[in-house]
Each structure stands twice: as C-alpha cells, then as structure tokens.
Design an enzyme around this catalytic site. Structure first.
Site, short mmCIF file in Angstrom:
data_model
loop_
_atom_site.label_atom_id
_atom_site.label_comp_id
_atom_site.label_asym_id
_atom_site.label_seq_id
_atom_site.Cartn_x
_atom_site.Cartn_y
_atom_site.Cartn_z
N ARG A 77 23.44 2.32 -36.95
CA ARG A 77 22.93 3.14 -37.91
C ARG A 77 21.50 2.95 -38.67
O ARG A 77 20.83 3.90 -38.72
CB ARG A 77 23.88 3.09 -39.43
CG ARG A 77 23.68 4.24 -40.52
CD ARG A 77 24.34 3.76 -41.64
NE ARG A 77 25.78 4.10 -41.39
CZ ARG A 77 26.67 4.71 -42.19
NH1 ARG A 77 25.76 5.80 -42.82
NH2 ARG A 77 27.82 4.83 -42.10
N LYS A 86 37.90 -5.66 -30.97
CA LYS A 86 39.07 -5.68 -32.12
C LYS A 86 38.24 -5.61 -33.17
O LYS A 86 37.07 -5.92 -33.50
CB LYS A 86 39.77 -7.14 -31.72
CG LYS A 86 38.93 -8.28 -32.39
CD LYS A 86 39.88 -9.64 -32.56
CE LYS A 86 40.24 -9.83 -33.92
NZ LYS A 86 39.48 -10.87 -34.41
N HIS A 94 38.59 -11.54 -26.30
CA HIS A 94 37.64 -12.41 -25.93
C HIS A 94 38.26 -13.73 -25.22
O HIS A 94 37.78 -14.32 -24.43
CB HIS A 94 36.45 -12.45 -26.46
CG HIS A 94 36.63 -13.53 -27.88
ND1 HIS A 94 36.95 -13.38 -28.94
CD2 HIS A 94 36.22 -14.98 -27.87
CE1 HIS A 94 37.27 -14.70 -29.57
NE2 HIS A 94 36.60 -15.45 -29.08
N GLU A 104 40.24 -24.14 -36.55
CA GLU A 104 39.01 -23.82 -36.51
C GLU A 104 38.42 -24.64 -37.83
O GLU A 104 39.21 -24.80 -38.70
CB GLU A 104 38.57 -22.18 -37.02
CG GLU A 104 38.90 -21.44 -35.76
CD GLU A 104 38.56 -19.96 -36.09
OE1 GLU A 104 37.39 -19.79 -35.40
OE2 GLU A 104 39.15 -19.22 -36.48
N HIS A 140 44.68 -13.07 -29.67
CA HIS A 140 44.35 -14.25 -29.08
C HIS A 140 45.70 -15.23 -28.64
O HIS A 140 45.85 -15.40 -27.51
CB HIS A 140 43.32 -15.13 -29.67
CG HIS A 140 41.97 -14.28 -30.13
ND1 HIS A 140 41.79 -13.41 -29.55
CD2 HIS A 140 41.53 -14.51 -31.34
CE1 HIS A 140 40.61 -12.88 -30.09
NE2 HIS A 140 40.38 -13.76 -31.22
N LYS A 154 41.79 -21.76 -40.82
CA LYS A 154 40.53 -21.89 -41.04
C LYS A 154 40.38 -23.22 -41.73
O LYS A 154 41.45 -23.55 -42.47
CB LYS A 154 39.93 -20.89 -41.84
CG LYS A 154 40.02 -19.50 -41.27
CD LYS A 154 38.62 -19.14 -40.26
CE LYS A 154 38.75 -17.62 -39.84
NZ LYS A 154 38.07 -17.57 -38.52
C1 BG6 Z 1 37.74 -13.92 -33.53
C2 BG6 Z 1 37.97 -13.99 -35.04
O1 BG6 Z 1 38.36 -13.03 -32.83
O2 BG6 Z 1 37.94 -15.15 -33.06
C3 BG6 Z 1 37.42 -15.02 -35.87
O3 BG6 Z 1 37.94 -12.74 -35.70
C4 BG6 Z 1 37.55 -16.26 -34.87
O4 BG6 Z 1 37.80 -15.35 -37.09
C5 BG6 Z 1 37.09 -16.27 -33.50
O5 BG6 Z 1 36.69 -17.21 -35.66
C6 BG6 Z 1 37.27 -17.34 -32.66
O6 BG6 Z 1 36.69 -17.31 -31.56
P1 BG6 Z 1 36.47 -18.51 -30.74
O7 BG6 Z 1 36.03 -17.94 -29.45
O8 BG6 Z 1 35.29 -19.29 -31.44
O9 BG6 Z 1 37.63 -19.43 -30.73
#
Ligand code: BG6
Length: 480
Positions: free
Chosen positions: A46, A142, A172, A210, A234, A328
């Site tokens: 945008r 996503k 990913h 994380e 994931h 987290k």
């Molecule tokens: C994302 C989530 O899909 O994956 C995030 O939305 C998360 O909350 C992230 O931090 C983690 O990805 P990676 O590759 O750092 O493990």
C-alpha cells in the site's frame, strides 16, 4: 506444466517478512546465479513508493539482514526490483501492476505475504488485470485462516483462479535443511525403517522452544496463540514427516499423500492431554523480561505455550505417544525431535551389575543442526568391581559433515521452488484442512471445559502441568 518464472510479483513487499527473509533470500540466490537471468521482481504494497524508493528500502533491509559475507551482490540484485503501490482491496491499481509486470515469456510467480483478509480481494484484482492467465502460480504465506471454515473460504477463493497444482502454500519449516534431512535419515538408510514403529519406539517428542516474546506482532499473536501459530502448521508437519509411511518417490504427490494420511489419523485429544500456558515476568538468558500481559498492555486468555500428548491411530503407531510442546519466552531457542526407543528385551549384563538405557535419537533442527544417537558402550577397565555400561552419543554435526557447502535459509529454497514450480515442500489443501480439523477440536475442548492458560515464569519450560503431562507416563522432556 513445469516452467521457470521470469516474473515474480511480491505482495506485502514492504512488510516484515519481506525485509527479514524474502528480499535477503532472493538476493542470496541472485548472487549465486540461481535466478532466471531475466527475472524481474515487482514489489507491491500500500505504501506510496517509487521504484527508486523501494530499491533504497530494499538496500537498507539487505544491509541489515544479510550476513556481511553475502552482501556482495546487492547492487546487481537491486536492478531487478520494481515497485507499484496498490491498495489490494480495490480493483484500481491492478492495471498498473499488470503493465509493470509486462509480458512474461516463460511464466509468472506471485507471492502473497499479506493479511489473509486481503487474499480474496487480491485474487479478484489479479483476475481483473489478467494476471491469473497462462503460466502463473501463486505462493501463499500463513496464516491460512484461523479455523477450518475460514481456511476453506480462503482455499475456495484461491482455487477459483488457480488449480491446486499452481497453489504453493508455504510452511517455512519444510524449507529447513534438517527437516528435509529427516526424510534422508528415514528413507536413505536401511537401519531405521525396520525399527520405526510401535514395537521398537516408546514415544516421540517434538519441541519448538523460543526465547522471544511478542516481538512486534501484538495484534496478530493475541488473536492466534501458540496452538494456531505453531502447532497447526509447523509442528504437525514435523509430526507427519516423522510418522508417515515411506512414499514411493520424493515427489510432491507421493510425499503429500503419505503426510495427509498421518494428519487424518490423529486422534482427538482428551482434556488431560493438553496443557496451555502464558508467560509472566521472568528472565531469559540473564535478561529480565516482562510478562505477556504487560507486553500486550491488557489481560488476555491467549496461550503462549502449549503441550500436547498426541496419538496417531494406525498400525505403525499404536500406543506410541507423540509429545509436542512449543512456547515463547522459554529458556532457550531449540527445535528438535526426539525418538525414544524401547528397552532391550533382556540384558545379559544384569548379573554383572550393569544397567542399560534405551537408545535415543535426537534430531536437532535449530539452532544446532545435528543428529545424535545415544548408544550403550562399555566403560573401559578391568571390571573387577562389576561391569559398567554408559550411554554415549554418536554425533553428526551437519555443518562439520558438510563444511564445504552453503547453508541456506528456508525461504531461499522455497522461493526458488516456487519460481521453478516444485511443490514437494509445499502444503496441499487436504493437509491444511486435516490440520485445522484436529486443531479446531482442541479449541472446542478448551471452550467446553473453560480451559484458560496457566501461568509460567519467562525463562522456565512452561507450566509445571506440562512436565506432569509427560511424567505421568514415566517420560521426561529432553531438556539438556
Ligand atoms: C512463525 C511464527 O511461523 O514461526 C512465529 O508465526 C515463530 O511466531 C516463527 O516465531 C518461528 O520460526 P523459526 O524459523 O524462527 O523457528
């Protein structure tokens, strides 16, 4: 039909993902001459930028996010970039976009890294501008919905303009090297397959921990929570790769056919098989950090931690729990899969005082990429006081084993596969729907039972109930 696109259209080109992952990945691919020589990249969002502004913006992002030894190709890469501002919600602007994209001789790849609420309008705009005709494929980032119903709505809207073999749904995690290595481990070695079942495996653990908190994604995260943010996609993909039957070949249909069977075989979770948590103030890596509610600025029932005991109801996995946890503000960043084998049926060493421990396979996905198998070995000595056995690791550190190779981030792989048209590492519609069905049932269970997250201190491994979830079965989470 397979084609390598010579145009890439990036929606959400000024967003966080574009800055941190997409632009750096494309630039790295370009530096290694992996992009089509004529590939023109048209960014859109945008923001009212010119192409020159966008190139400045991209340069800044690349200098910030590319490692210093991979910044050599920035100037050349920036020449590929063009920009057209578009308000995705209105049809105006798509004509300009189509003009900027121009004729695509071999094909067009579109990547939507925008809020899913914009997907429908974007597809309509693309159709209106003729950008869905001919050799065009689309990549979707996503979240693809917030439940089965909304995910079906998105998939229906996209499938009006694109057949399934042109839709590339990104998870990913599938682009991560060690995740693909799981397939090599299972299916390129004779050793594992005969013991990869309920007769020999006691349980499996999947951890995605994380240290970060909310980061800058307050609104998205609070609407989502750990179950939908991490488990729905994931973690279930990791589980499917661990549990699936051997596909006949490493091809998109064969691999995804096997994954979807696992996802459909997931048993609905009972109330005592799931624990949720939300972090409170604490310390991570020696740094004091605020609680979730403080970061958010209000109270919330969103879970930042979830632990689940899952079951795959089929012959291979009868009675084998899959313990999953993610959160987290946990003590360390680690993604790993632990396959815990059963005890040997009879120990010939018992009479000599030696104890044996069952074998364990640990597949480290990040930050360390390694595969470790713990084996029993005899402690050297003359054994006058009895024989001693100890568990020792057989370790493969991937970066050492493949020291001459470039380690690529997931999006490099996935963007190249999107441009070249290989769907093997993308998620098919039936997989996404099976994932949502299972997740929706868990959320319904929370609703029916009024389950709200228990608190845990930032820097701990989640609420104590998560430890109890495994310990009730005599299992310890692999925390060392
Ligand atoms: C994302 C989530 O899909 O994956 C995030 O939305 C998360 O909350 C992230 O931090 C983690 O990805 P990676 O590759 O750092 O493990």
């Amino acid at each position: 039909m397979s084609f390598t696109a010579d145009r890439l259209l990036l929606f959400g080109a000024t967003g966080d993902l574009a800055q941190r992952m997409l632009l750096p990945s494309l630039c790295a691919l370009d530096a290694d001459d992996l992009l089509h020589p004529e590939l023109k990249i048209v960014g859109t969002a945008r923001s009212d930028l010119s192409t020159r502004d966008f190139r400045d913006f991209a340069r800044e992002a690349l200098e910030k996010h590319l490692p210093s030894n991979r910044r050599g190709g920035i100037a050349q890469f920036l020449n590929r970039l063009h920009y057209v501002p578009v308000d995705a919600t209105t049809p105006e602007g798509y004509g300009d976009l189509a003009r900027e994209v121009g004729e695509y001789e071999s094909g067009l790849a579109i990547f939507l890294s925008t809020a899913p609420s914009l997907f429908e309008a974007t597809i309509a705009g693309l159709e209106h501008a003729g950008l869905t005709k001919g050799n065009v494929r689309i990549g979707l980032e996503k979240p693809l919905g917030t439940d089965l119903e909304s995910s079906c709505e998105i998939n229906d809207a996209v499938s009006k303009a694109f057949p399934e073999d042109r839709i590339f749904r990104i998870d990913h995690y599938l682009g991560k090297e060690t995740v693909q290595n799981l397939l090599a481990l299972r299916f390129a070695n004779l050793l594992f397959e005969p013991v990869w079942n309920a007769t020999y495996i006691d349980h499996v653990q999947i951890t995605v921990a994380e240290t970060v908190g909310l980061e800058s994604r307050v609104a998205y995260y609070d609407d989502s929570g750990a179950l939908r943010d991490m488990v729905q996609n994931h973690m279930l993909q990791l589980l499917a790769l661990v549990a699936m039957e051997p596909p006949t070949s490493f091809d998109a249909t064969a691999v995804r056919d096997e994954k979807v069977k696992v996802l459909r075989a997931l048993r609905d979770v009972d109330r005592d098989e799931v624990v949720t948590g939300q972090y409170r103030a604490g310390a991570v890596n020696g740094q004091a950090v605020p609680g979730y509610d403080e970061e958010l600025g209000k109270e919330s029932d969103t879970e930042t931690f979830v632990a689940i005991k899952a079951h795959v109801d089929n012959w291979r996995w009868k009675g084998v729990p899959f313990y999953m946890r993610t959160g987290k503000r946990l003590p360390e960043r680690v993604t790993e899969i632990v396959v815990q084998f059963r005890c040997i049926p009879h120990s010939i060493f018992q009479g000599r005082g030696a104890r044996t421990q069952p074998n364990r396979l640990v597949i480290g996905i990040q930050p360390e990429e390694n595969i470790q198998m713990t084996m029993m070995a005899k402690v050297p000595g003359l054994d006058r006081d009895g024989l001693r056995l100890r568990s020792v690791p057989l370790d493969i550190a991937m970066p050492d084993a493949f020291s001459g190779t470039v380690r690529r981030i997931a999006y490099e792989r996935l963007l190249l596969d999107l441009i070249e048209g290989d769907q093997t590492l993308f998620v098919r519609r039936d997989e996404v729907e099976a994932q949502w069905e299972w997740i929706d049932a868990i959320r319904a269970l929370w609703g029916e039972n009024g389950i709200v997250p228990k608190t845990y201190s930032a820097g701990s491994w989640g609420p104590s109930a998560a430890i109890a979830l495994a310990e009730r079965d005599g299992v310890s989470w692999h925390d060392d």
